[in-house]
Design a protein around this motif. Structure first.
Motif, PDB file in Angstrom:
ATOM      1  N   ALA A   1      -1.366 -16.648  -9.375  1.00 10.27           N
ATOM      2  CA  ALA A   1       0.197 -17.058  -8.863  1.00 10.27           C
ATOM      3  C   ALA A   1       0.122 -18.217  -7.833  1.00 10.27           C
ATOM      4  O   ALA A   1       0.857 -19.235  -7.902  1.00 10.27           O
ATOM      5  N   VAL A   2      -0.793 -18.025  -6.957  1.00 15.94           N
ATOM      6  CA  VAL A   2      -1.058 -19.159  -5.979  1.00 15.94           C
ATOM      7  C   VAL A   2      -1.298 -20.477  -6.992  1.00 15.94           C
ATOM      8  O   VAL A   2      -1.152 -21.483  -6.467  1.00 15.94           O
ATOM      9  N   ARG A   3      -2.599 -20.301  -7.440  1.00 18.15           N
ATOM     10  CA  ARG A   3      -2.908 -21.459  -8.197  1.00 18.15           C
ATOM     11  C   ARG A   3      -1.550 -22.158  -9.167  1.00 18.15           C
ATOM     12  O   ARG A   3      -1.756 -23.290  -9.270  1.00 18.15           O
ATOM     13  N   GLU A   4      -1.030 -21.316  -9.754  1.00 16.20           N
ATOM     14  CA  GLU A   4      -0.025 -21.754 -10.668  1.00 16.20           C
ATOM     15  C   GLU A   4       1.326 -22.344  -9.665  1.00 16.20           C
ATOM     16  O   GLU A   4       1.939 -23.450 -10.248  1.00 16.20           O
ATOM     17  N   ALA A   5       1.289 -22.148  -8.481  1.00 10.39           N
ATOM     18  CA  ALA A   5       2.162 -22.455  -7.535  1.00 10.39           C
ATOM     19  C   ALA A   5       1.811 -24.048  -7.178  1.00 10.39           C
ATOM     20  O   ALA A   5       2.549 -24.919  -6.424  1.00 10.39           O
ATOM     21  N   GLY A   6       0.489 -24.404  -7.540  1.00 10.96           N
ATOM     22  CA  GLY A   6      -0.053 -25.803  -7.050  1.00 10.96           C
ATOM     23  C   GLY A   6      -1.049 -25.639  -6.016  1.00 10.96           C
ATOM     24  O   GLY A   6      -1.819 -26.631  -5.659  1.00 10.96           O
ATOM     25  N   ALA A   7      -1.430 -24.497  -5.225  1.00  9.83           N
ATOM     26  CA  ALA A   7      -2.152 -24.491  -4.208  1.00  9.83           C
ATOM     27  C   ALA A   7      -3.657 -23.813  -4.663  1.00  9.83           C
ATOM     28  O   ALA A   7      -4.013 -23.595  -5.954  1.00  9.83           O
ATOM     29  N   THR A   8      -4.819 -23.657  -3.915  1.00 10.21           N
ATOM     30  CA  THR A   8      -5.941 -23.036  -4.130  1.00 10.21           C
ATOM     31  C   THR A   8      -5.777 -21.869  -3.587  1.00 10.21           C
ATOM     32  O   THR A   8      -5.566 -21.322  -2.661  1.00 10.21           O
ATOM     33  N   ALA A   9      -6.622 -21.057  -4.328  1.00  6.02           N
ATOM     34  CA  ALA A   9      -6.833 -19.465  -3.934  1.00  6.02           C
ATOM     35  C   ALA A   9      -8.319 -19.208  -4.015  1.00  6.02           C
ATOM     36  O   ALA A   9      -9.055 -19.259  -4.936  1.00  6.02           O
ATOM     37  N   GLU A  10      -8.686 -18.455  -2.995  1.00  4.64           N
ATOM     38  CA  GLU A  10     -10.131 -17.636  -2.982  1.00  4.64           C
ATOM     39  C   GLU A  10      -9.749 -16.302  -3.090  1.00  4.64           C
ATOM     40  O   GLU A  10      -9.237 -15.661  -2.152  1.00  4.64           O
ATOM     41  N   LEU A  11     -10.133 -15.534  -3.949  1.00  3.33           N
ATOM     42  CA  LEU A  11     -10.048 -13.838  -4.046  1.00  3.33           C
ATOM     43  C   LEU A  11     -11.192 -13.046  -3.626  1.00  3.33           C
ATOM     44  O   LEU A  11     -12.516 -13.458  -3.839  1.00  3.33           O
ATOM     45  N   LEU A  12     -10.875 -12.573  -2.504  1.00  2.00           N
ATOM     46  CA  LEU A  12     -11.840 -11.793  -1.671  1.00  2.00           C
ATOM     47  C   LEU A  12     -11.987 -10.513  -2.090  1.00  2.00           C
ATOM     48  O   LEU A  12     -10.701  -9.759  -2.158  1.00  2.00           O
ATOM     49  N   SER A  13     -13.109  -9.884  -2.241  1.00  2.00           N
ATOM     50  CA  SER A  13     -13.046  -8.492  -3.045  1.00  2.00           C
ATOM     51  C   SER A  13     -12.477  -7.618  -2.065  1.00  2.00           C
ATOM     52  O   SER A  13     -12.326  -7.717  -0.740  1.00  2.00           O
ATOM     53  N   PHE A  14     -11.540  -6.513  -2.611  1.00  2.81           N
ATOM     54  CA  PHE A  14     -10.661  -5.814  -1.857  1.00  2.81           C
ATOM     55  C   PHE A  14     -11.596  -5.013  -0.511  1.00  2.81           C
ATOM     56  O   PHE A  14     -12.568  -4.735  -0.673  1.00  2.81           O
ATOM     57  N   VAL A  15     -10.794  -4.773   0.481  1.00  2.35           N
ATOM     58  CA  VAL A  15     -11.294  -4.417   1.605  1.00  2.35           C
ATOM     59  C   VAL A  15     -10.867  -2.983   1.996  1.00  2.35           C
ATOM     60  O   VAL A  15      -9.819  -2.521   1.643  1.00  2.35           O
ATOM     61  N   PRO A  16     -11.932  -2.052   1.919  1.00  2.00           N
ATOM     62  CA  PRO A  16     -11.361  -0.601   2.056  1.00  2.00           C
ATOM     63  C   PRO A  16     -10.570  -0.267   3.337  1.00  2.00           C
ATOM     64  O   PRO A  16     -10.177  -1.247   4.145  1.00  2.00           O
ATOM     65  N   ASP A  17      -9.944   0.909   3.401  1.00  2.00           N
ATOM     66  CA  ASP A  17      -9.076   0.914   4.322  1.00  2.00           C
ATOM     67  C   ASP A  17      -9.698   1.549   5.710  1.00  2.00           C
ATOM     68  O   ASP A  17      -9.585   2.450   6.387  1.00  2.00           O
ATOM     69  N   ASP A  18     -10.470   0.483   6.418  1.00  2.00           N
ATOM     70  CA  ASP A  18     -11.041   0.537   7.360  1.00  2.00           C
ATOM     71  C   ASP A  18     -10.482  -0.647   8.388  1.00  2.00           C
ATOM     72  O   ASP A  18     -10.878  -1.831   8.167  1.00  2.00           O
ATOM     73  N   VAL A  19      -9.810  -0.429   9.356  1.00  2.00           N
ATOM     74  CA  VAL A  19      -9.362  -1.575  10.355  1.00  2.00           C
ATOM     75  C   VAL A  19     -10.402  -2.380  10.846  1.00  2.00           C
ATOM     76  O   VAL A  19     -10.104  -3.462  11.084  1.00  2.00           O
ATOM     77  N   GLU A  20     -11.442  -2.093  11.656  1.00  2.00           N
ATOM     78  CA  GLU A  20     -12.376  -2.737  12.144  1.00  2.00           C
ATOM     79  C   GLU A  20     -12.979  -3.711  11.117  1.00  2.00           C
ATOM     80  O   GLU A  20     -13.337  -4.912  11.385  1.00  2.00           O
ATOM     81  N   ARG A  21     -13.332  -3.313  10.024  1.00  2.00           N
ATOM     82  CA  ARG A  21     -13.999  -3.883   8.997  1.00  2.00           C
ATOM     83  C   ARG A  21     -13.080  -5.124   8.403  1.00  2.00           C
ATOM     84  O   ARG A  21     -13.361  -6.133   8.334  1.00  2.00           O
ATOM     85  N   PHE A  22     -11.936  -4.591   8.238  1.00  2.00           N
ATOM     86  CA  PHE A  22     -10.840  -5.372   7.717  1.00  2.00           C
ATOM     87  C   PHE A  22     -10.805  -6.694   8.847  1.00  2.00           C
ATOM     88  O   PHE A  22     -10.648  -7.878   8.468  1.00  2.00           O
ATOM     89  N   ARG A  23     -10.636  -6.419  10.127  1.00  2.00           N
ATOM     90  CA  ARG A  23     -10.363  -7.486  11.143  1.00  2.00           C
ATOM     91  C   ARG A  23     -11.613  -8.327  11.306  1.00  2.00           C
ATOM     92  O   ARG A  23     -11.381  -9.502  11.410  1.00  2.00           O
ATOM     93  N   ALA A  24     -12.756  -7.576  10.845  1.00  2.00           N
ATOM     94  CA  ALA A  24     -14.027  -8.569  11.124  1.00  2.00           C
ATOM     95  C   ALA A  24     -14.199  -9.722  10.054  1.00  2.00           C
ATOM     96  O   ALA A  24     -14.476 -10.616  10.041  1.00  2.00           O
ATOM     97  N   VAL A  25     -13.622  -9.062   8.725  1.00  2.00           N
ATOM     98  CA  VAL A  25     -13.630 -10.167   7.535  1.00  2.00           C
ATOM     99  C   VAL A  25     -12.676 -11.226   7.880  1.00  2.00           C
ATOM    100  O   VAL A  25     -13.066 -12.382   7.448  1.00  2.00           O
ATOM    101  N   LEU A  26     -11.626 -10.883   8.171  1.00  2.00           N
ATOM    102  CA  LEU A  26     -10.439 -11.999   8.456  1.00  2.00           C
ATOM    103  C   LEU A  26     -11.222 -13.089   9.829  1.00  2.00           C
ATOM    104  O   LEU A  26     -11.011 -14.130   9.546  1.00  2.00           O
ATOM    105  N   ALA A  27     -11.704 -12.295  10.768  1.00  2.47           N
ATOM    106  CA  ALA A  27     -12.161 -13.235  11.926  1.00  2.47           C
ATOM    107  C   ALA A  27     -13.058 -14.147  11.316  1.00  2.47           C
ATOM    108  O   ALA A  27     -13.327 -15.535  11.670  1.00  2.47           O
ATOM    109  N   ASP A  28     -14.201 -13.535  10.426  1.00  2.00           N
ATOM    110  CA  ASP A  28     -15.118 -14.495   9.998  1.00  2.00           C
ATOM    111  C   ASP A  28     -14.712 -15.762   9.081  1.00  2.00           C
ATOM    112  O   ASP A  28     -15.106 -16.892   9.191  1.00  2.00           O
TER     113      ASP A  28
END
Length: 416
Positions: A218-245
């Motif tokens: 849907a992002v690409r069809e809207a005209g933007a570029t998209a990067e799909l990152l493998s889903f992150v398990p329900d782990d808050v610290e790991r989730f924040r670390a992925v985003l910070a990186d």
């Protein structure tokens, strides 16, 4: 100042404005013509040359002096010598001497002295001498220099969406590249320990992950570029670390927007909400169905921040939310002149009921021949098969509780 959740549900318009405010106008980049399709022109395009750049023939035939053929007809043809052959692309074009003609092809320069073209169909197609059976008017079948546009004229204004005709025009005036608005880069994340990649075996309690792929497309069809990152398990610290990186990077891979689905409801184990609450992202309700739980803001990651839009996890809720909030924001950031989906009116085929106080978006199929729209499936936000069959969304205002058969409704077109 009260928070969003304390202030009560937002309207669809209010939340759309909040998401749009996260994305400023994108910058400019230069791309080859072949890569410019669908992009938004960043600067006015002016003609470097006139079109056509020289007088040329609109027909295969003969370049003539019209006055020398006055009175020519089927019964009284005029015969003249052929002095030259002029194919398209010839650059050394001799002047046309009185009493002669030049055989000429479509697009070839009209020789000096000639003022008309006689189509080959009105001759005997001679190569050394030719019999002409029609008297042309001066200017007949001559494409005049600058007839289409003059050198220096503005051909396309900034903000034009580039398609085949516009790119063809740019090529015709000699432009090999075009300045366009940069595409926003979106990092798409899906969360949930119950998610399994398609193709892998399912264990009890697991489901295949679909939202990430769906939203990236849907992002690409809207005209933007998209990067799909493998889903992150329900782990808050790991989730924040992925985003910070990812947010600490530079260049085209740094996201303009992080788009998540799932983990934003009121229950336990809502990793997106737990990881972002108190760090610049607000969560609350939007008075809509499907898609009530939403969040957005700039996530503070300690030294850097990134724009975030969080969508609910049910697939229909997720895509409807994207259509209402994210798609128009991305297109507006690119300077698109029509960020929103086209909306038309159609007569409802059947009946619909809707809860008071919530704007409903129901999946539908539009019959353009009859001007009617029918619901596909039901209102359930997990019914993705019905979503796949729909070509529109039926938009029911928050104050509407029922719509009778044949009543007009607003319809968002999804296939344009």
């Amino acid at each position: 100042m009260s928070t969003w959740s304390e202030a009560g549900p937002r309207t669809v318009e209010q939340h759309a404005a909040a998401v749009a405010a996260l994305l400023g106008p994108t910058g400019t980049e230069t791309v080859p013509l072949a890569d410019a399709s669908g992009r938004v022109l960043a600067e006015d395009l002016s003609a470097g040359v006139a079109l056509p750049p020289f007088d040329n023939s609109a027909m295969d035939g003969y370049a003539v002096r019209a006055a020398e053929l006055a009175g020519a007809s089927e019964s009284a043809p005029v015969e003249l010598p052929v002095a030259a052959d002029l194919p398209a692309g010839r650059t050394d074009v001799p002047a046309l001497e009185p009493g002669t003609v030049a055989r000429i092809m479509t697009g070839a320069p009209v020789p000096e002295g000639a003022d008309a073209i006689v189509p080959v169909e009105r001759t005997d197609a001679g190569t050394e001498r030719v019999r002409i059976t029609a008297a042309p008017e001066p200017g007949a079948f001559v494409r005049r220099a600058g007839e289409d546009t003059t050198a220096g004229a503005v051909l396309l204004t900034a903000g034009t969406v580039l398609g085949a005709p516009q790119i063809g025009l740019a090529a015709a005036v000699g432009r090999p590249v075009l300045p366009v608005r940069r595409r926003p880069h979106v990092l798409v994340l899906s969360t949930g320990s119950e998610l399994v990649a398609p193709g892998e075996p399912l264990q009890p309690g697991q489901i295949y992950e679909s939202n990430g792929t769906m939203l990236a497309v849907a992002v690409r069809e809207a005209g933007a570029t998209a990067e799909l990152l493998s889903f992150v398990p329900d782990d808050v610290e790991r989730f924040r670390a992925v985003l910070a990186d990812r947010a600490s990077g530079t260049g085209p891979d740094r996201p303009d927007l992080v788009l998540t689905s799932g983990g934003v409801s009121a229950g336990a184990y809502e990793v997106v909400k737990d990881a972002m609450t108190g760090h610049g992202v607000e969560f609350g309700k939007v008075a809509m169905q499907p898609g009530g739980p939403q969040g957005c803001g700039r996530l503070d990651l300690g030294g850097t921040s990134v724009a975030v839009a969080t969508l609910p996890g049910n697939p229909v809720s997720s895509l409807v939310s994207f259509e209402a909030f994210v798609r128009p924001a991305l297109r507006a950031a690119m300077g698109h002149p029509a960020p929103a989906r086209p909306v038309v009116s159609a007569r409802l085929a059947g009946e619909l009921s809707s809860p008071a106080g919530k704007r409903q978006f129901r999946r539908g199929v539009l019959d353009a021949t009859t001007g009617t729209v029918a619901e596909v499936g039901t209102a359930g936000s997990h019914l993705i098969a019905a979503l796949a069959r729909a070509d529109c969304l039926i938009d029911l205002p928050a104050a509407t509780t029922s719509v009778a058969d044949g009543e007009p409704v607003a319809v968002w077109l999804l296939d344009t």
